[in-house]
Structure formats: structure tokens, C-alpha cells
Design a protein around this motif. Structure first.
Motif, PDB file in Angstrom:
ATOM      1  N   ASN A   1      57.357  -3.688 -39.702  1.00  0.00           N
ATOM      2  CA  ASN A   1      57.134  -4.858 -38.838  1.00  0.00           C
ATOM      3  C   ASN A   1      56.775  -4.487 -37.402  1.00  0.00           C
ATOM      4  OD1 ASN A   1      57.643  -6.628 -40.929  1.00  0.00           O
ATOM      5  ND2 ASN A   1      59.796  -6.943 -40.397  1.00  0.00           N
TER       6      ASN A   1
ATOM      7  N   GLY B   1      50.241  -8.680 -38.967  1.00  0.00           N
ATOM      8  CA  GLY B   1      51.062  -9.082 -40.106  1.00  0.00           C
ATOM      9  C   GLY B   1      50.191  -9.697 -41.184  1.00  0.00           C
TER      10      GLY B   1
ATOM     11  N   ARG C   1      61.859  -9.928 -45.939  1.00  0.00           N
ATOM     12  CA  ARG C   1      62.047  -9.381 -44.589  1.00  0.00           C
ATOM     13  C   ARG C   1      60.749  -8.930 -43.919  1.00  0.00           C
ATOM     14  NH1 ARG C   1      66.685  -4.996 -44.729  1.00  0.00           N
ATOM     15  NH2 ARG C   1      66.618  -5.342 -42.488  1.00  0.00           N
TER      16      ARG C   1
ATOM     17  N   ARG D   1      57.300  -9.279 -42.165  1.00  0.00           N
ATOM     18  CA  ARG D   1      56.547 -10.324 -41.461  1.00  0.00           C
ATOM     19  C   ARG D   1      55.074 -10.126 -41.768  1.00  0.00           C
ATOM     20  NH1 ARG D   1      57.433 -11.636 -35.493  1.00  0.00           N
ATOM     21  NH2 ARG D   1      56.400 -13.530 -36.211  1.00  0.00           N
ATOM     22  N   SER D   2      54.615 -10.871 -42.765  1.00  0.00           N
ATOM     23  CA  SER D   2      53.289 -10.608 -43.307  1.00  0.00           C
ATOM     24  C   SER D   2      52.816 -11.837 -44.080  1.00  0.00           C
ATOM     25  CB  SER D   2      53.402  -9.401 -44.251  1.00  0.00           C
ATOM     26  OG  SER D   2      52.175  -9.128 -44.844  1.00  0.00           O
TER      27      SER D   2
ATOM     28  N   VAL E   1      50.017 -13.511 -40.102  1.00  0.00           N
ATOM     29  CA  VAL E   1      50.908 -13.991 -39.040  1.00  0.00           C
ATOM     30  C   VAL E   1      50.665 -13.091 -37.829  1.00  0.00           C
ATOM     31  CG1 VAL E   1      52.651 -14.884 -40.647  1.00  0.00           C
ATOM     32  CG2 VAL E   1      52.853 -12.533 -39.835  1.00  0.00           C
ATOM     33  N   LYS E   2      51.254 -13.422 -36.705  1.00  0.00           N
ATOM     34  CA  LYS E   2      51.092 -12.668 -35.452  1.00  0.00           C
ATOM     35  C   LYS E   2      49.600 -12.482 -35.140  1.00  0.00           C
ATOM     36  CE  LYS E   2      53.961  -9.150 -36.566  1.00  0.00           C
ATOM     37  NZ  LYS E   2      54.768  -7.947 -36.334  1.00  0.00           N
TER      38      LYS E   2
END
Ligand code: NAP
Ligand code: MG
Length: 477
Positions: free
Chosen positions: A401, A406, A425, A427-428, A449-450
Motif C-alpha cells: 500500500n 492503487g 487490506r 488499497r486497490s 483508487v488514490k
């Protein structure tokens, strides 16, 4: 010379200028495209609007589906032709170019079937009321496509948008236009009305920017780099235009000691050499449990040494990079590795037949890359895999992460409970367990994400983004 395709007709740009197209396999000019400008975008947006208002917006969903199915069949029939175009334009080895053409046909097939299954809801409300929702098209959608998978990204983006009932204006990357112009001609051949699908070529900062700024564009689908994604959002924000962003990735492949390495290693290699590593979902970081780090690197290194890069027509493991500046970018990362004493485990080769003037890079495996190093944080967008060791599950999650991105994560383990824990867990946008995607995955929603962006394309989920929801409340007593 290639022309724009606007209102089902080939059109020269009003600028009167062209851009040379290079074959990445030998670096030579083989064709020219139009260097379009804001006037051409305006022309295309008007054609799309006219089509939406008079024909396309009134075409029943089932009929849109039939047209998309005919286009799918036409693309399938033209796979050989599209493969040759893509191979020349993008330097893709034959099998990879063909896979993209086949995937394009599949996108149109999938969205053909989806057109008339896009339902709204009825919602319980007060006594004497009936409330329903309609999923309506935005109107005219703009699509900015990158050069790395032109056919696939075009397929998922305009496939979903046309299915939802929008008319489309497409700006391909200047390095990869040929297949998309040809497919737009095919759409006209099979009966799409003039203006439903328009292609305008040129530079991003000119014609891409003009597309994003045009007041007649009701939604923008952008796939490309995070920096240009930011520019597009800023421009679109001025007029509150919705944007779907598919940006880059720095995706980890996480290998636990109990993994089936016979299955994992070929998939790990494919995920970094496919399209010479110029893949948003490339598995570009390799995280390995400490206890198997050394033997795994030894095995993987031997496999890397056998990998060969060469001209697209030789159909080897990988072809050239798209252009010289991309090659230079990869060289810069590799010289940083050398300057910072990051050890190289193994390197493949570039075959002797590869012309000096082509943009080749041998696949390279690096080890012990510090997690905060530029090599482990930024997209290299080339065939360079960065390995590092982890102690336990918590450490694996922490490393996985620890980038701004992500998009995708691959997890290799036989432990079922750990599979679910890891999937939760990470972040993807996507987590693949004991695989790294197979068969195109047209049905599977895709996005990040991100800094990998937001919004989802592919699958039925994409139709949400290509529509807007209207709520209708009726008081009938
Ligand atoms: P890019 O430079 O961002 O270009 C993407 C597209 O945007 C091209 O069509 C480009 O046109 C255009 N563009 C450039 N500047 C623009 C501007 N100011 N306004 C509007 N449009 C503009 O990215 P790229 O180098 O082509 O592609 C590689 C990047 O895309 C990588 O970061 C990769 O990870 C990402 N990518 C993400 C996905 C995903 O689904 N998440 C898929 C594929 C690629 P020109 O090239 O003609 O200038
Ligand atoms: Mg090209």
C-alpha cells in the motif's frame, strides 16, 4: 495519409497540418495523421450533438444493441487487418496485437447485450405518489485514449458509452490512431448513424485540451497519466463536467512462501513484459516472503534471461517501446538504479535482427529496491521488475500500500483465510488471487483508487458512469 472521421465522413483538419507516424520497430515514418485543432473538435461535437438529438437519442435500446453486435462481428471479421495496423503503429508483437483486436470485438459483443438491460427502479414513497428512476445518457461524451492499448481502451470506453445511448467524440493518442480510425469506418459500414462515433486526431495539449474544454461535451472519459488526468479535471471543473479517470499503477505481485510458483512465475513475467511493460496494470513490483526470496529470484532470473525483445513482426516475448522518449524514460530509471547500487538479478536480450533505429529495451529484474526509491514509487512504464522481500503478512500489506497508486494487486498463496484478509487490506481497485487476470476480463469492473483514478469502466458497472440518473416523482392522489 490518415484523415479524421466526423459524421461518417473522412475529413482533413482545418489546420492543414499533419503529424508523422513512426513505426516503433524501426523508428521510420510510415504514415501521417491530421494535426487537428479546436475547430475540428467543434465540428465533431456538433456532428455528435446533431446525431444525438435527431437519431441516436431516439434509437431504441434493442436497436443500439443490434448495431453494436454487427460492429462486433465486423471487427471480428477484420481481426487480421486490425492486427497488422496495430503491430505497425504500436510495435506490438503479432499475438498481442491480435489479442487486442479480439478483445475489441468482445467489448462490443458484451455491450451489445447490455443495451436493453439497463433498468431503473421504482421507489416506495408517500401515499398518493409514484416514484421511478431513469438511467439517461449524458448526451455527447468525450473520450481521450492513450497509446498503450488503443483498441481495448477504445472498446471499453465507447462500447459502454454507445450502449448507454451517448454519441461519442474520440481523441486517440497521437502515437496510436490507425486502428481506431479503421474501426470508426467499420461502424459506419454496419449502419451507425452519422455523428454517433467521431475520431479527431492530434496532440493532447491541442486537440485533447480543446475536447475537454468544449461546452458541448457532457462527460469525459480519460485514460492516461495522473498529471494529464489532473489537467482534464481542472478544465472540466470550470463547467462542472463529470469525468471518469483511469490513471496509472504501480501494482504489486505479492508472493507468500506457500504459493504455487509453477503457476505464479509465468504470470508474474507476463504481467511485466506484456506490451513491453507499458501497461497501466503491469505487475511492476514483486514482493516476496523472506524465506523464499533467494530461491525465487534465482528461478525467476533464469526465466528473465531467456526473454527476447525484437521487431513486432517477429512476435517475440516483447516488441519495442512506443517511442524514443519512452525508451529514454526507462534508461533514466535504470541509470538511477545503477547510481544507487540497486542490484540487477538478470536481464533478457534484444535480438540481433532488431534495427538500431527501433526503440528496444531488454527486460530487467532488479532486487532489494528500497520501498521509497523512485523505482518502487513511480511508473517506469517499461519491462523493469523491482523485487523486495517482506517478513510477514502485515509487512506485505504495508509495502503493497506504500505508493500513491492503487490499481491492481496480485496475491499468490494457498491459505484461504489469508486470501480474504489480503483482499480486504489492500488499497486497490482490483485484487487477483492466484491469477493476474485472464481472458481480457471484459465483464469485470475496472478502475483504481488514490492516484490511479476513480470511476469504473468495463462490465455492467461502466454503464452507471456513462449515464445520469433522473428521478421522476408523480403525485396522482
Ligand atoms: P498521457 O500523456 O496522459 O496521454 C493520454 C492521452 O491524453 C493521450 O491521448 C494524450 O494525447 C492526451 N493528452 C495529453 N495532454 C493532454 C491535455 N493537456 N489535455 C487533454 N488530453 C491530453 O498518457 P500516455 O503517456 O499516453 O499513457 C500512459 C499513461 O496512461 C500511464 O500513466 C498509464 O498507466 C496510463 N494508463 C492507464 C490506464 C488505466 O486504465 N488505468 C490504461 C492505460 C494507460 P497525445 O499523446 O496525443 O499528446
Ligand atoms: Mg504509432
Amino acid at each position: 495519409m490518415q484523415l479524421n472521421f466526423i459524421g461518417n465522413a473522412a475529413q482533413v483538419s482545418s489546420s492543414g497540418q499533419t503529424i508523422p507516424m513512426l513505426d516503433p520497430s524501426d523508428g521510420q515514418v510510415f504514415d501521417h495523421i491530421q494535426r487537428s485543432n479546436a475547430k475540428d473538435i467543434d465540428h465533431a461535437v456538433r456532428a455528435a450533438r446533431q446525431c444525438f438529438d435527431t437519431v441516436w437519442g431516439k434509437t431504441p435500446a434493442a436497436e443500439r444493441g443490434r448495431l453494436l453486435m454487427r460492429l462486433s462481428m465486423r471487427v471480428a471479421q477484420g481481426v487480421d487487418e486490425l492486427t497488422v495496423l496495430e503491430q505497425r503503429d504500436c510495435g506490438k508483437p503479432t499475438r498481442q496485437a491480435r489479442a487486442d483486436a479480439v478483445a475489441l470485438a468482445r467489448y462490443f459483443e458484451f455491450y451489445a447485450g447490455a443495451c436493453d438491460k439497463l433498468h431503473g427502479d421504482t421507489i416506495p414513497y408517500l401515499d398518493g405518489y409514484s416514484v421511478l428512476t431513469w438511467r439517461e445518457p449524458h448526451g455527447v461524451t468525450g473520450h481521450v485514449i492513450p497509446w498503450n492499448y488503443p483498441m481495448q481502451i477504445f472498446g471499453r470506453s465507447i462500447g459502454g458509452s454507445l450502449a448507454a445511448g451517448n454519441a461519442c467524440v474520440v481523441k486517440p493518442a497521437e502515437d496510436a490512431c490507425l486502428s481506431l480510425i479503421r474501426v470508426a469506418q467499420m461502424a459506419a459500414e454496419v449502419g451507425f448513424p452519422a455523428g454517433a462515433l467521431n475520431i479527431v486526431t492530434g496532440y493532447g495539449h491541442e486537440v485533447g485540451d480543446a475536447l475537454a474544454r468544449h461546452a458541448g461535451i457532457d462527460h469525459i472519459s480519460f485514460t492516461g497519466s495522473p498529471s494529464v488526468g489532473t489537467l482534464i479535471q481542472q478544465v472540466a471543473a470550470q463547467r462542472h463536467c463529470p469525468v471518469t479517470l483511469e490513471l496509472g499503477g504501480k501494482s504489486p505481485q505479492i508472493v507468500f512462501a506457500d504459493a504455487d510458483l509453477d503457476a505464479a512465475l509465468p504470470a508474474i513475467i507476463n504481467a511485466i513484459v506484456q506490451n513491453a511493460g507499458q501497461t497501466c496494470s503491469a505487475g511492476s513490483r514483486l514482493l516476496v516472503e523472506q524465506t523464499i526470496y533467494e530461491p525465487l529470484l534465482e528461478r525467476l532470473g533464469a526465466m528473465f534471461e531467456n526473454l527476447r525483445a525484437g521487431p513486432a513482426s517477429m512476435d517475440l516475448d516483447l516488441g519495442p517501446l512506443i517511442r524514443q522518449s519512452q525508451q529514454q524514460r526507462v534508461w533514466d530509471f535504470l541509470s538511477d538504479a545503477q547510481a544507487d547500487s540497486i542490484p540487477m538479478v538478470a536481464k533478457g536480450s534484444v535480438v540481433d535482427e532488431a534495427p538500431e533505429t527501433g526503440f528496444y529495451q531488454a527486460p530487467t529484474l532488479l532486487r532489494d529496491v528500497p520501498v521509497q526509491h523512485r523505482l518502487a514509487q513511480q511508473e517506469i512504464f517499461g519491462p523493469v521488475l523491482c523485487a523486495m522481500a517482506f517478513r510477514d503478512e502485515d509487512h506485505a500489506v504495508e509495502l503493497a500500500n506504500a505508493t500513491p497508486f492503487g490499481l491492481v494487486a496480485g496475491v499468490w498463496t494457498a491459505d484461504g483465510a489469508r486470501q480474504f484478509r489480503m483482499a480486504r487490506r489492500l488499497r486497490s481497485g482490483q485484487v487477483f488471487i492466484n491469477n493476474y487476470g485472464a481472458g481480457g476480463g471484459v465483464e469485470l469492473p475496472f478502475g483504481g483508487v488514490k492516484s490511479s483514478g476513480y470511476g469504473r469502466e468495463k462490465g455492467i458497472e461502466a454503464l452507471q458512469g456513462f449515464t445520469t440518473l433522473k428521478t421522476v416523482a408523480i403525485k396522482h392522489g
